[in-house]
Enzyme design. Structure first.
Site, PDB file in Angstrom:
ATOM      1  N   GLU A 169      -8.242  -5.567   5.393  1.00 50.65           N
ATOM      2  CA  GLU A 169      -7.733  -4.962   3.839  1.00 50.65           C
ATOM      3  C   GLU A 169      -6.905  -5.827   3.231  1.00 50.65           C
ATOM      4  O   GLU A 169      -6.911  -6.351   2.053  1.00 50.65           O
ATOM      5  CB  GLU A 169      -7.740  -3.572   3.875  1.00 50.65           C
ATOM      6  N   HIS A 177     -12.915   2.375  -0.216  1.00 58.71           N
ATOM      7  CA  HIS A 177     -13.316   1.334   1.011  1.00 58.71           C
ATOM      8  C   HIS A 177     -13.712   0.173   0.558  1.00 58.71           C
ATOM      9  O   HIS A 177     -14.207  -0.700   1.443  1.00 58.71           O
ATOM     10  CB  HIS A 177     -14.179   1.836   2.259  1.00 58.71           C
ATOM     11  N   ASN A 188       0.918  -0.911   0.058  1.00 57.11           N
ATOM     12  CA  ASN A 188      -0.070   0.069   0.080  1.00 57.11           C
ATOM     13  C   ASN A 188       0.985   1.199  -0.163  1.00 57.11           C
ATOM     14  O   ASN A 188       1.455   1.719   1.045  1.00 57.11           O
ATOM     15  CB  ASN A 188      -0.884  -0.019   1.281  1.00 57.11           C
ATOM     16  N   ARG A 244      -2.603  -2.172  -3.162  1.00 55.09           N
ATOM     17  CA  ARG A 244      -3.775  -1.534  -3.104  1.00 55.09           C
ATOM     18  C   ARG A 244      -3.946  -0.189  -4.214  1.00 55.09           C
ATOM     19  O   ARG A 244      -2.875   0.578  -4.027  1.00 55.09           O
ATOM     20  CB  ARG A 244      -3.849  -0.906  -1.671  1.00 55.09           C
ATOM     21  N   ARG A 266     -13.149  15.438   7.190  1.00 56.80           N
ATOM     22  CA  ARG A 266     -13.832  15.784   5.992  1.00 56.80           C
ATOM     23  C   ARG A 266     -15.328  16.148   6.446  1.00 56.80           C
ATOM     24  O   ARG A 266     -15.804  15.330   7.337  1.00 56.80           O
ATOM     25  CB  ARG A 266     -13.873  14.517   5.038  1.00 56.80           C
TER      26      ARG A 266
END
Ligand code: ADP
Length: 401
Positions: A386, A180, A7, A91, A241
């Site tokens: 993940e 996601h 990643n 990823r 956010r």
């Protein structure tokens, strides 16, 4: 087969080496501050030990070489030779409309990834650097791209289209993509497994609530809607956010503050959410601490955060004509009993009969039921993984190629 999961961020590489015979993690770690040679380092965890080593690293290729030499190191290593690594799973943030599943990376795919930079300007260049480093340093090794958007490719057009001029979609690809996806796919499948049911017979709502947060409606194993949109800014209130706002606010605030468009959108991404409302804290633990101590703005941030999650859950129950099971996951979803309790209280009219004691006494890191046995809707904590999902998808691509 052993799979290396990568990643890559703009100045970092997160990695895990998994043995897919038993799906166990052999080693994992993080290279940080690539491009800052005075400070760059690798933190490597294997055989129950964690080691941090400082070494000047100019670029991602040097960072990756450091990872590989550590994996085969006499003292810290876990494999004898790099030949033991069957493939590398990357990823990748954005697959746009073309990629609805993981793919073996060839020159055409590389070109598509470069075309997608415009859709993910913050993450795609780093993801590409990670892939290029592997191609350079691990000659001939198979690389697989696993996209954060792919699981959402099954959304119907009325869910992914925005009601804006159609030409924005046709000409520029403006639509909801969702993110996601690797996590939601893992959570939904794990939940079906725990329930002992076929995912094709279930309506699931997956709540990935971390610093970045999104909710996904999964009907009969397929994503039918998700809260993040064209970018990860849409949807829930997050650490920094804003989530959903009226887009007209942007022009109004630019006019008042004299910020330019970049500064304004950066404020929505980096200075909003829990941080914006509380004026101090983006970390959920701080919001809980200071709201418990009576800080009014932290109390508001806490309430708004929960309220929006509740609204999305309600809307997805309506969208799917019901729900069989709800899962909470990621940093806040897995750890915060208070958040789960505040979201799920007063939802019994929807058949959610939630077990306050089980929710408080959950076992960290395990799939854990927090609804009563009599509840029509099952509610679980499902720790996301993940990396394992990326490794599984990578293995699948390699075996079926
Ligand atoms: P991301 O991957 O999006 O950066 P994470 O999934 O790691 O985010 O989640 C980070 C969030 O999880 C932070 O807001 C942090 O406060 C929260 N978190 C982590 N541990 C706990 C805990 N024990 N209790 C409550 N919140 C926690």
């Amino acid at each position: 087969m052993k799979i290396l999961v990568i990643n890559a961020g703009s100045s970092s590489i997160k990695y895990q080496l998994l043995d897919m015979e038993n799906e166990k993690v052999l080693a994992k770690g993080l290279v940080e501050r690539i491009g800052e040679p005075e400070y760059s380092s690798l933190t490597h965890k294997a055989n129950g030990k964690s080691s941090t080593i400082y070494r000047p690293l100019q670029d991602h290729a040097q960072g990756l070489e450091f990872v590989l030499s550590t994996l085969v190191d006499n003292e810290l290593g876990v494999i004898k030779s790099l030949d033991e690594i069957g493939a590398v799973g990357h990823r990748v943030l954005h697959g746009a409309e073309k990629y609805n599943k993981a793919v073996l990376i060839d020159d055409d795919v590389m070109n598509d990834l470069k075309d997608n930079i415009v859709l993910g300007p913050l993450h795609m260049p780093a993801n590409i650097l990670g892939i290029e480093a592997c191609k350079k340093v691990m000659l001939g090794k198979k690389n697989v791209a696993v996209f954060d958007t792919a699981f959402h490719a099954t959304m119907p057009d009325y869910a992914y289209m925005y009601a804006v001029p159609y030409s924005w979609y046709e000409n520029y690809g403006v639509r909801k993509y969702g993110f996601h996806g690797t996590s939601h796919e893992y959570i939904a499948n794990e939940l079906a497994k725990v329930l002992g049911k076929d995912i094709k017979d279930l309506k699931i709502i997956s709540c990935h609530i971390g610093n970045g947060a999104s909710i996904c409606a999964v009907k009969n194993g397929q994503c039918v809607d998700t809260s993040m949109g064209f970018t990860p800014l849409e949807g829930l209130v997050m650490g920094t956010r804003s989530g959903d706002i009226d887009p007209a606010v942007i022009e109004f605030v630019m006019d008042k503050t004299k910020m330019n468009i970049n500064e304004t959108v950066t404020a929505l991404n980096k200075k909003s959410g829990l941080l914006g409302l509380s004026e101090h804290y983006s970390d959920h633990r701080d919001i809980m601490k200071y709201s418990n101590e009576g800080d009014k703005k932290s109390m508001l941030a806490r309430k708004k955060f929960v309220y929006v999650i509740k609204k999305y859950i309600g809307s997805y129950i309506a969208a799917m004509n019901g729900v069989d099971a709800i899962a909470f996951s990621a940093g806040i979803g897995e750890n915060s009993s208070e958040m789960r309790e505040e979201v799920l209280q007063d939802m019994n009219f929807m058949g959610i009969d939630f077990d306050i004691e089980a929710n408080k006494n959950f076992v960290r890191g395990e799939n854990f039921k927090i609804s009563k046995d009599t509840s029509k809707v099952a509610v679980y904590i499902i720790p996301t993984n993940e990396e394992l999902s990326i490794a599984r998808q990578t293995k699948n691509v390699i075996e079926n190629h």
